[in-house]
Scaffold this motif. Structure first.
Motif, PDB file in Angstrom:
ATOM      1  N   ILE A   1      35.383  33.935  51.124  1.00  0.00           N
ATOM      2  CA  ILE A   1      35.238  34.037  49.670  1.00  0.00           C
ATOM      3  C   ILE A   1      36.617  33.855  49.043  1.00  0.00           C
ATOM      4  CG2 ILE A   1      34.488  35.499  47.748  1.00  0.00           C
ATOM      5  CD1 ILE A   1      32.826  37.109  49.792  1.00  0.00           C
ATOM      6  N   LYS A   2      36.758  32.851  48.211  1.00  0.00           N
ATOM      7  CA  LYS A   2      38.045  32.587  47.562  1.00  0.00           C
ATOM      8  C   LYS A   2      38.170  33.462  46.315  1.00  0.00           C
ATOM      9  CE  LYS A   2      37.095  28.214  47.368  1.00  0.00           C
ATOM     10  NZ  LYS A   2      37.164  26.755  47.091  1.00  0.00           N
ATOM     11  N   VAL A   3      39.247  34.243  46.273  1.00  0.00           N
ATOM     12  CA  VAL A   3      39.443  35.201  45.184  1.00  0.00           C
ATOM     13  C   VAL A   3      40.791  34.959  44.505  1.00  0.00           C
ATOM     14  CG1 VAL A   3      39.695  37.650  44.594  1.00  0.00           C
ATOM     15  CG2 VAL A   3      38.015  36.945  46.313  1.00  0.00           C
ATOM     16  N   ALA A   4      40.791  35.007  43.178  1.00  0.00           N
ATOM     17  CA  ALA A   4      42.033  34.950  42.402  1.00  0.00           C
ATOM     18  C   ALA A   4      42.166  36.247  41.616  1.00  0.00           C
ATOM     19  CB  ALA A   4      42.030  33.757  41.456  1.00  0.00           C
ATOM     20  N   VAL A   5      43.418  36.634  41.340  1.00  0.00           N
ATOM     21  CA  VAL A   5      43.704  37.890  40.666  1.00  0.00           C
ATOM     22  C   VAL A   5      44.576  37.635  39.446  1.00  0.00           C
ATOM     23  CG1 VAL A   5      44.789  40.152  40.903  1.00  0.00           C
ATOM     24  CG2 VAL A   5      43.624  39.128  42.869  1.00  0.00           C
ATOM     25  N   THR A   6      44.227  38.286  38.326  1.00  0.00           N
ATOM     26  CA  THR A   6      45.059  38.184  37.126  1.00  0.00           C
ATOM     27  C   THR A   6      45.380  39.583  36.619  1.00  0.00           C
ATOM     28  OG1 THR A   6      43.948  36.129  36.495  1.00  0.00           O
ATOM     29  CG2 THR A   6      45.245  37.214  34.816  1.00  0.00           C
ATOM     30  N   ASP A   7      46.667  39.903  36.574  1.00  0.00           N
ATOM     31  CA  ASP A   7      47.117  41.213  36.096  1.00  0.00           C
ATOM     32  C   ASP A   7      48.587  41.102  35.723  1.00  0.00           C
ATOM     33  OD1 ASP A   7      48.041  44.135  36.187  1.00  0.00           O
ATOM     34  OD2 ASP A   7      45.903  44.351  36.600  1.00  0.00           O
ATOM     35  N   ASP A   8      48.990  41.775  34.662  1.00  0.00           N
ATOM     36  CA  ASP A   8      50.383  41.652  34.229  1.00  0.00           C
ATOM     37  C   ASP A   8      51.307  42.687  34.867  1.00  0.00           C
ATOM     38  OD1 ASP A   8      49.163  43.698  32.786  1.00  0.00           O
ATOM     39  OD2 ASP A   8      50.499  43.475  31.080  1.00  0.00           O
ATOM     40  N   HIS A   9      50.791  43.468  35.828  1.00  0.00           N
ATOM     41  CA  HIS A   9      51.620  44.441  36.530  1.00  0.00           C
ATOM     42  C   HIS A   9      51.841  43.985  37.978  1.00  0.00           C
ATOM     43  CE1 HIS A   9      50.041  46.944  33.183  1.00  0.00           C
ATOM     44  NE2 HIS A   9      51.258  47.462  33.239  1.00  0.00           N
TER      45      HIS A   9
ATOM     46  N   ALA B   1      48.919  31.450  32.354  1.00  0.00           N
ATOM     47  CA  ALA B   1      49.112  31.044  33.748  1.00  0.00           C
ATOM     48  C   ALA B   1      47.766  30.940  34.473  1.00  0.00           C
ATOM     49  CB  ALA B   1      50.015  32.047  34.457  1.00  0.00           C
ATOM     50  N   LEU B   2      46.845  31.843  34.140  1.00  0.00           N
ATOM     51  CA  LEU B   2      45.517  31.816  34.754  1.00  0.00           C
ATOM     52  C   LEU B   2      44.791  30.520  34.431  1.00  0.00           C
ATOM     53  CD1 LEU B   2      42.980  33.006  36.117  1.00  0.00           C
ATOM     54  CD2 LEU B   2      42.480  34.137  33.940  1.00  0.00           C
ATOM     55  N   LEU B   3      44.749  30.160  33.155  1.00  0.00           N
ATOM     56  CA  LEU B   3      44.024  28.960  32.754  1.00  0.00           C
ATOM     57  C   LEU B   3      44.596  27.711  33.422  1.00  0.00           C
ATOM     58  CD1 LEU B   3      43.525  29.713  28.941  1.00  0.00           C
ATOM     59  CD2 LEU B   3      41.827  29.875  30.776  1.00  0.00           C
ATOM     60  N   LYS B   4      45.903  27.662  33.547  1.00  0.00           N
ATOM     61  CA  LYS B   4      46.548  26.532  34.212  1.00  0.00           C
ATOM     62  C   LYS B   4      46.220  26.535  35.698  1.00  0.00           C
ATOM     63  CE  LYS B   4      51.042  24.302  34.892  1.00  0.00           C
ATOM     64  NZ  LYS B   4      52.504  24.373  34.649  1.00  0.00           N
ATOM     65  N   GLY B   5      46.260  27.729  36.300  1.00  0.00           N
ATOM     66  CA  GLY B   5      45.976  27.850  37.727  1.00  0.00           C
ATOM     67  C   GLY B   5      44.548  27.466  38.085  1.00  0.00           C
ATOM     68  N   LEU B   6      43.602  27.800  37.216  1.00  0.00           N
ATOM     69  CA  LEU B   6      42.199  27.474  37.485  1.00  0.00           C
ATOM     70  C   LEU B   6      41.973  25.971  37.499  1.00  0.00           C
ATOM     71  CD1 LEU B   6      40.263  30.157  35.371  1.00  0.00           C
ATOM     72  CD2 LEU B   6      40.677  30.144  37.833  1.00  0.00           C
ATOM     73  N   GLU B   7      42.762  25.246  36.730  1.00  0.00           N
ATOM     74  CA  GLU B   7      42.642  23.786  36.725  1.00  0.00           C
ATOM     75  C   GLU B   7      43.091  23.192  38.060  1.00  0.00           C
ATOM     76  OE1 GLU B   7      44.893  22.344  33.441  1.00  0.00           O
ATOM     77  OE2 GLU B   7      43.476  23.080  31.912  1.00  0.00           O
ATOM     78  N   GLU B   8      44.002  23.877  38.726  1.00  0.00           N
ATOM     79  CA  GLU B   8      44.542  23.374  39.985  1.00  0.00           C
ATOM     80  C   GLU B   8      43.726  23.834  41.196  1.00  0.00           C
ATOM     81  OE1 GLU B   8      48.544  24.779  39.933  1.00  0.00           O
ATOM     82  OE2 GLU B   8      49.136  23.501  38.235  1.00  0.00           O
ATOM     83  N   GLN B   9      43.253  25.066  41.150  1.00  0.00           N
ATOM     84  CA  GLN B   9      42.446  25.585  42.257  1.00  0.00           C
ATOM     85  C   GLN B   9      41.463  26.622  41.734  1.00  0.00           C
ATOM     86  OE1 GLN B   9      44.585  27.259  45.583  1.00  0.00           O
ATOM     87  NE2 GLN B   9      42.868  26.832  46.962  1.00  0.00           N
ATOM     88  N   LEU B  10      40.188  26.341  41.926  1.00  0.00           N
ATOM     89  CA  LEU B  10      39.141  27.214  41.400  1.00  0.00           C
ATOM     90  C   LEU B  10      38.649  28.176  42.479  1.00  0.00           C
ATOM     91  CD1 LEU B  10      37.546  27.592  38.731  1.00  0.00           C
ATOM     92  CD2 LEU B  10      35.755  26.160  39.743  1.00  0.00           C
ATOM     93  N   PRO B  11      38.727  29.484  42.234  1.00  0.00           N
ATOM     94  CA  PRO B  11      38.222  30.455  43.217  1.00  0.00           C
ATOM     95  C   PRO B  11      36.714  30.633  43.073  1.00  0.00           C
ATOM     96  CG  PRO B  11      39.098  31.609  41.333  1.00  0.00           C
ATOM     97  CD  PRO B  11      39.325  30.140  41.066  1.00  0.00           C
ATOM     98  N   ASP B  12      36.152  31.432  43.967  1.00  0.00           N
ATOM     99  CA  ASP B  12      34.743  31.816  43.839  1.00  0.00           C
ATOM    100  C   ASP B  12      34.611  33.014  42.917  1.00  0.00           C
ATOM    101  OD1 ASP B  12      33.789  29.921  45.806  1.00  0.00           O
ATOM    102  OD2 ASP B  12      34.671  31.224  47.324  1.00  0.00           O
ATOM    103  N   VAL B  13      35.575  33.936  43.039  1.00  0.00           N
ATOM    104  CA  VAL B  13      35.543  35.181  42.272  1.00  0.00           C
ATOM    105  C   VAL B  13      36.911  35.416  41.636  1.00  0.00           C
ATOM    106  CG1 VAL B  13      35.197  37.691  42.363  1.00  0.00           C
ATOM    107  CG2 VAL B  13      33.820  36.191  43.834  1.00  0.00           C
ATOM    108  N   LEU B  14      36.909  35.795  40.373  1.00  0.00           N
ATOM    109  CA  LEU B  14      38.148  36.096  39.659  1.00  0.00           C
ATOM    110  C   LEU B  14      38.170  37.574  39.293  1.00  0.00           C
ATOM    111  CD1 LEU B  14      40.726  35.376  38.027  1.00  0.00           C
ATOM    112  CD2 LEU B  14      39.203  34.813  36.099  1.00  0.00           C
ATOM    113  N   LEU B  15      39.220  38.279  39.724  1.00  0.00           N
ATOM    114  CA  LEU B  15      39.441  39.664  39.303  1.00  0.00           C
ATOM    115  C   LEU B  15      40.315  39.605  38.057  1.00  0.00           C
ATOM    116  CD1 LEU B  15      40.183  41.405  42.739  1.00  0.00           C
ATOM    117  CD2 LEU B  15      37.981  41.108  41.578  1.00  0.00           C
ATOM    118  N   LEU B  16      39.763  40.017  36.928  1.00  0.00           N
ATOM    119  CA  LEU B  16      40.421  39.810  35.633  1.00  0.00           C
ATOM    120  C   LEU B  16      40.754  41.120  34.941  1.00  0.00           C
ATOM    121  CD1 LEU B  16      41.225  37.801  33.329  1.00  0.00           C
ATOM    122  CD2 LEU B  16      38.859  38.018  32.501  1.00  0.00           C
ATOM    123  N   ASP B  17      42.039  41.313  34.674  1.00  0.00           N
ATOM    124  CA  ASP B  17      42.463  42.448  33.855  1.00  0.00           C
ATOM    125  C   ASP B  17      42.149  42.102  32.396  1.00  0.00           C
ATOM    126  OD1 ASP B  17      43.566  44.838  33.074  1.00  0.00           O
ATOM    127  OD2 ASP B  17      45.627  44.132  33.144  1.00  0.00           O
TER     128      ASP B  17
END
Length: 217
Positions: A6-14, A42-58
């Protein structure tokens, strides 16, 4: 042949949170961390380059909030699953985020296994909310539903008139059936429209049916 992770991406400012999640996810061979971002841009740009299955979003980031990002992301990537991972223990906010189409809502204080289960569940097509928050949301929705019903509570006579309106009868026909004057029927119709916030008969009928204001015999 083993299943793809499962491909996971994480977005958090900490950074501490990002590092903690990276360390945690590395313990699970069936989960692959594909990206980590510290702000919405940075998230929006990153998603254009590599799309995960699940995004953990703050939801509390300096440039873009979660309730702003989620609709944009889901519109562009409808197959992406979003889990809100936050310190924001707000039933109202959780309910609103679920209405926006996110697939999960988990507090950062949750046990490790809860976060992993959330990732697995939404990846498999489910919705994941921690039990305590789920109960709070159900109570909130029940209160809202009761409030809405109270606002549009109709008198027995108004219900009679409404039923005939839905049946497609004219004001004159309704007046004849209920032994009322046409003017009285018109007044009832206007009162019902005001209570339901309906500007015409078509919307009146649709709203009444949606809100279950008619008795189904």
């Amino acid at each position: 042949m083993s299943e793809a992770p499962i491909k996971v991406a994480v977005t958090d400012d900490h950074p501490l949170v990002i590092n903690g999640l990276q360390t945690m996810l590395a313990r699970y061979p069936h989960i692959q961390l594909t990206g980590s971002y510290n702000n919405g841009t940075a998230l929006l740009k990153g998603l254009e380059e590599q799309l995960p299955d699940v995004l953990l979003l703050d939801i509390q980031m300096p440039d873009k909030t979660g309730d702003t990002l989620a609709p944009v992301i889901l519109k562009k990537y409808p197959g992406l699953k979003i889990i809100v991972l936050t310190n924001f223990d707000s039933t109202l906010y959780a309910n609103n985020m679920m209405k926006l189409g996110v697939h999960g809502y988990v507090l950062k204080s949750a046990e490790e296994q809860v976060i992993i289960q959330g990732i697995e569940d939404v990846h498999n097509g489910g919705i994941f909310i921690e039990d305590a928050m789920k109960q709070k949301i159900e109570v909130l929705q029940e209160k809202v539903a009761k409030s809405v019903f109270t606002k549009v509570s109709l008198t027995p006579r108004e219900k009679d008139v409404l039923q005939h309106i839905v049946n497609g009868e004219t004001n004159q026909e309704i007046a004849d059936i209920l032994f009322l004057s046409v003017r009285t029927v018109e007044n009832y119709r206007l009162n019902i429209q005001l209570k339901l916030g309906a500007k015409n008969t078509a919307i009146l009928v649709k709203t009444a049916l949606q809100m279950g204001l008619l008795d189904n015999d």
